[in-house]
Design a protein around this motif. Structure first.
Motif, PDB file in Angstrom:
ATOM      1  N   ARG A   1       0.777  -1.187   0.173  1.00  0.00           N
ATOM      2  CA  ARG A   1      -0.039   0.091   0.044  1.00  0.00           C
ATOM      3  C   ARG A   1       0.787   1.254  -0.016  1.00  0.00           C
ATOM      4  O   ARG A   1       0.387   2.188  -0.780  1.00  0.00           O
ATOM      5  N   ILE A   2       1.793   1.242   0.882  1.00  0.00           N
ATOM      6  CA  ILE A   2       2.768   2.508   0.691  1.00  0.00           C
ATOM      7  C   ILE A   2       4.209   2.332   0.411  1.00  0.00           C
ATOM      8  O   ILE A   2       5.017   3.350   0.516  1.00  0.00           O
ATOM      9  N   GLY A   3       4.602   1.141  -0.064  1.00  0.00           N
ATOM     10  CA  GLY A   3       6.216   0.566  -0.235  1.00  0.00           C
ATOM     11  C   GLY A   3       6.904   0.312   0.828  1.00  0.00           C
ATOM     12  O   GLY A   3       6.392   0.603   2.078  1.00  0.00           O
TER      13      GLY A   3
ATOM     14  N   VAL B   1       7.911  10.553   8.451  1.00  0.00           N
ATOM     15  CA  VAL B   1       6.904   9.532   8.047  1.00  0.00           C
ATOM     16  C   VAL B   1       5.745   9.916   7.282  1.00  0.00           C
ATOM     17  O   VAL B   1       5.519   9.324   5.910  1.00  0.00           O
ATOM     18  N   TRP B   2       5.184  11.227   7.465  1.00  0.00           N
ATOM     19  CA  TRP B   2       4.444  11.749   6.539  1.00  0.00           C
ATOM     20  C   TRP B   2       4.738  12.076   5.276  1.00  0.00           C
ATOM     21  O   TRP B   2       4.023  12.043   4.293  1.00  0.00           O
TER      22      TRP B   2
ATOM     23  N   LEU C   1       8.886   0.998   6.334  1.00  0.00           N
ATOM     24  CA  LEU C   1       9.750   0.731   7.404  1.00  0.00           C
ATOM     25  C   LEU C   1       9.793   2.094   8.218  1.00  0.00           C
ATOM     26  O   LEU C   1      10.354   2.008   9.468  1.00  0.00           O
ATOM     27  N   ILE C   2       9.765   3.200   7.589  1.00  0.00           N
ATOM     28  CA  ILE C   2       9.842   4.423   8.375  1.00  0.00           C
ATOM     29  C   ILE C   2       8.897   4.509   9.466  1.00  0.00           C
ATOM     30  O   ILE C   2       9.072   4.966  10.361  1.00  0.00           O
ATOM     31  N   THR C   3       7.415   3.986   8.952  1.00  0.00           N
ATOM     32  CA  THR C   3       6.505   3.990   9.851  1.00  0.00           C
ATOM     33  C   THR C   3       6.861   2.920  11.054  1.00  0.00           C
ATOM     34  O   THR C   3       6.454   3.358  12.394  1.00  0.00           O
TER      35      THR C   3
ATOM     36  N   ILE D   1      11.773  16.745  20.059  1.00  0.00           N
ATOM     37  CA  ILE D   1      11.882  17.635  18.568  1.00  0.00           C
ATOM     38  C   ILE D   1      12.321  16.347  17.668  1.00  0.00           C
ATOM     39  O   ILE D   1      11.683  16.399  16.495  1.00  0.00           O
ATOM     40  N   GLY D   2      13.234  15.364  18.198  1.00  0.00           N
ATOM     41  CA  GLY D   2      13.800  14.577  17.443  1.00  0.00           C
ATOM     42  C   GLY D   2      12.486  13.491  16.875  1.00  0.00           C
ATOM     43  O   GLY D   2      12.650  13.145  15.584  1.00  0.00           O
ATOM     44  N   PHE D   3      11.544  13.196  17.731  1.00  0.00           N
ATOM     45  CA  PHE D   3      10.515  12.378  17.367  1.00  0.00           C
ATOM     46  C   PHE D   3       9.790  13.030  16.390  1.00  0.00           C
ATOM     47  O   PHE D   3       9.194  12.468  15.446  1.00  0.00           O
TER      48      PHE D   3
END
Length: 144
Positions: free
Chosen positions: A90-92, A139-140, A97-99, A130-132
């Protein structure tokens, strides 16, 4: 500094393994299903771990010394592989992975903050928040 370099290389190797495992497990999931995929992947991992244990010895006989709740760690593989199998088509692979990474960072920060599961307490401060936030923006941007 050599130690830090080795740690980074090992981390990159682990990340590359996850990057390859995700699409491969997604292929199995799409063809056979989530439970079958988890079974095949864990069986492959068990065989890959068994071979060096046979040659170099093992502490497997001491499994009762491990806290009972740690023994469910393998069951989380079902969630990971099911999530990857669902997300990748659906999103590759990169988006999936980043999610997944964002979820790992969220839980790891919580565990660090409260010193849970044997972690050395490390408070969540503004810099980590801030890092998160940057990761979530990533992700977005990756999945949109």
């Amino acid at each position: 500094m050599d130690t830090l370099f080795i740690i980074i290389l090992i981390g990159l190797a682990g990340g590359m393994a996850i990057g390859l495992q995700g699409p491969l497990s997604s292929m199995i999931t799409q063809k056979l299903g989530s439970l079958e995929s988890v079974f095949i992947i864990h069986l492959g991992g068990a065989i890959a771990a068994l071979i060096p244990m046979l040659f170099f010895g093992s502490k497997l006989g001491q499994w009762k010394s491990v806290p009972w709740y740690a023994l469910v760690a393998g069951a989380f593989g079902l969630i990971v592989i099911t999530a990857m199998g669902y997300m990748i088509p659906r999103i590759g692979a990169a988006g999936a992975l980043i999610t997944l990474l964002a979820g790992q960072i969220l839980v790891a920060s919580f565990l660090d903050h409260f010193g849970l599961l044997g972690m050395t307490p490390r408070a969540i401060d503004l810099q980590r928040i801030i890092g998160f936030g940057v990761v979530m923006v990533g992700v977005w941007l990756t999945v949109r």
